[in-house]
Design a protein around this motif. Structure first.
Motif, PDB file in Angstrom:
ATOM      1  N   CYS A  66       0.831  -1.213   0.000  1.00 23.96           N
ATOM      2  CA  CYS A  66       0.000   0.000   0.000  1.00 23.96           C
ATOM      3  C   CYS A  66       0.860   1.254   0.000  1.00 23.96           C
ATOM      4  CB  CYS A  66      -0.943   0.004   1.209  1.00 23.96           C
ATOM      5  SG  CYS A  66      -2.259  -1.226   1.118  1.00 23.96           S
TER       6      CYS A  66
ATOM      7  N   ARG B 164      -3.473   6.634  -5.582  1.00 25.02           N
ATOM      8  CA  ARG B 164      -4.543   6.744  -4.599  1.00 25.02           C
ATOM      9  C   ARG B 164      -5.323   8.018  -4.866  1.00 25.02           C
ATOM     10  NH1 ARG B 164      -3.988   7.813   1.689  1.00 25.02           N
ATOM     11  NH2 ARG B 164      -6.179   7.876   2.162  1.00 25.02           N
ATOM     12  N   SER B 165      -6.641   7.871  -4.919  1.00 24.83           N
ATOM     13  CA  SER B 165      -7.491   9.053  -5.079  1.00 24.83           C
ATOM     14  C   SER B 165      -8.505   9.046  -3.948  1.00 24.83           C
ATOM     15  CB  SER B 165      -8.201   9.026  -6.429  1.00 24.83           C
ATOM     16  OG  SER B 165      -9.038   7.903  -6.514  1.00 24.83           O
ATOM     17  N   GLY B 166      -8.485  10.047  -3.137  1.00 31.19           N
ATOM     18  CA  GLY B 166      -9.407  10.091  -1.994  1.00 31.19           C
ATOM     19  C   GLY B 166      -8.995   9.113  -0.915  1.00 31.19           C
ATOM     20  N   THR B 167      -9.930   8.238  -0.551  1.00 33.23           N
ATOM     21  CA  THR B 167      -9.665   7.311   0.555  1.00 33.23           C
ATOM     22  C   THR B 167      -9.297   5.910   0.083  1.00 33.23           C
ATOM     23  OG1 THR B 167     -12.000   6.730   0.704  1.00 33.23           O
ATOM     24  CG2 THR B 167     -11.230   8.543   2.110  1.00 33.23           C
ATOM     25  N   HIS B 168      -9.365   5.668  -1.221  1.00 31.15           N
ATOM     26  CA  HIS B 168      -9.031   4.351  -1.765  1.00 31.15           C
ATOM     27  C   HIS B 168      -8.021   4.503  -2.897  1.00 31.15           C
ATOM     28  CE1 HIS B 168     -12.504   2.988   0.486  1.00 31.15           C
ATOM     29  NE2 HIS B 168     -12.184   1.745   0.186  1.00 31.15           N
TER      30      HIS B 168
ATOM     31  N   LYS C  21      -9.469  -5.237  -0.775  1.00 28.77           N
ATOM     32  CA  LYS C  21     -10.251  -4.061  -0.395  1.00 28.77           C
ATOM     33  C   LYS C  21     -10.893  -4.246   0.980  1.00 28.77           C
ATOM     34  CE  LYS C  21     -11.215  -2.391  -5.042  1.00 28.77           C
ATOM     35  NZ  LYS C  21     -12.250  -2.122  -6.043  1.00 28.77           N
TER      36      LYS C  21
ATOM     37  N   TRP D 230      -8.315  -3.588   3.513  1.00 26.36           N
ATOM     38  CA  TRP D 230      -8.088  -2.139   3.579  1.00 26.36           C
ATOM     39  C   TRP D 230      -9.154  -1.475   4.445  1.00 26.36           C
ATOM     40  CZ3 TRP D 230      -4.600   1.526   2.451  1.00 26.36           C
ATOM     41  CH2 TRP D 230      -5.029   2.840   2.338  1.00 26.36           C
ATOM     42  N   ASP D 231     -10.422  -1.848   4.215  1.00 24.14           N
ATOM     43  CA  ASP D 231     -11.524  -1.249   4.974  1.00 24.14           C
ATOM     44  C   ASP D 231     -11.433  -1.598   6.456  1.00 24.14           C
ATOM     45  OD1 ASP D 231     -12.537  -0.050   2.705  1.00 24.14           O
ATOM     46  OD2 ASP D 231     -13.946  -1.688   2.285  1.00 24.14           O
TER      47      ASP D 231
ATOM     48  N   LYS E 249      -8.677   0.415   8.026  1.00 24.82           N
ATOM     49  CA  LYS E 249      -9.071   1.801   8.279  1.00 24.82           C
ATOM     50  C   LYS E 249      -9.884   1.915   9.570  1.00 24.82           C
ATOM     51  CE  LYS E 249     -11.081   4.032   5.042  1.00 24.82           C
ATOM     52  NZ  LYS E 249     -11.797   4.504   3.853  1.00 24.82           N
TER      53      LYS E 249
ATOM     54  N   LYS F  82      -8.782   3.964  12.960  1.00 20.44           N
ATOM     55  CA  LYS F  82      -9.595   4.993  13.597  1.00 20.44           C
ATOM     56  C   LYS F  82      -9.789   4.692  15.079  1.00 20.44           C
ATOM     57  CE  LYS F  82     -12.040   6.423   9.462  1.00 20.44           C
ATOM     58  NZ  LYS F  82     -13.312   6.439   8.750  1.00 20.44           N
TER      59      LYS F  82
END
Length: 137
Positions: free
Chosen positions: A26, A35-39, A66, A69-70, A73, A77
């Motif tokens: 990653c 990478r664009s935005g959050t993904h 994916k 990845w989620d 994240k 957090k």
């Protein structure tokens, strides 16, 4: 047909080594600008899948990557939130290291919230029962 095959697929268990390789893959794609935005972009995800296969020998599909990845994240957090409230996380990524006072306060807060929710539920039931009773009278 493809959906059926996907349902029968076994869940991949991420070891610490494969997780580290995932992070490295990653970071590599992040440095490349995929990478664009959050993904990641489509090319970025494809490169991560390819890198994971090269480094670990495991063939993962985009959905597995994916999903990891989620989940990562969400874990980040939570970790970030816990670090901001001055407690720690043990090295295994599976337990919270906090003082007994902190736990007592959290337990009281949760119990209070549950009690308040129960009271509201009882009040709603009593109110409905009372209204039904008034209609009968």
């Amino acid at each position: 047909m493809e959906k059926l095959a996907r349902k029968n697929k076994t869940k991949f268990l991420w070891s610490n080594d494969t997780f580290k390789e995932f992070i490295d893959a990653c970071l590599l794609e992040l440095k490349k600008g995929y990478r664009s935005g959050t993904h990641f972009t489509r090319a970025g995800w494809e490169n991560i899948v390819k890198t994971m296969h090269e480094k670990t020998g495991v063939i993962l599909d985009n959905k597995q990557i994916k999903n990891n990845w989620d989940v990562m994240k969400i874990e980040w957090k939570l970790y970030d939130c816990l670090m901001r409230i001055e407690i720690g996380i043990c090295g295994t990524r599976s337990s919270i290291d906090a003082s007994p006072e902190w736990w007592d306060e959290k337990i009281k807060m949760i119990l209070f919230q549950e009690l308040r929710a129960s009271i509201k539920l009882i009040q709603a039931r009593v109110s409905r029962s009372f209204k039904v009773h008034l209609r009968k009278v």
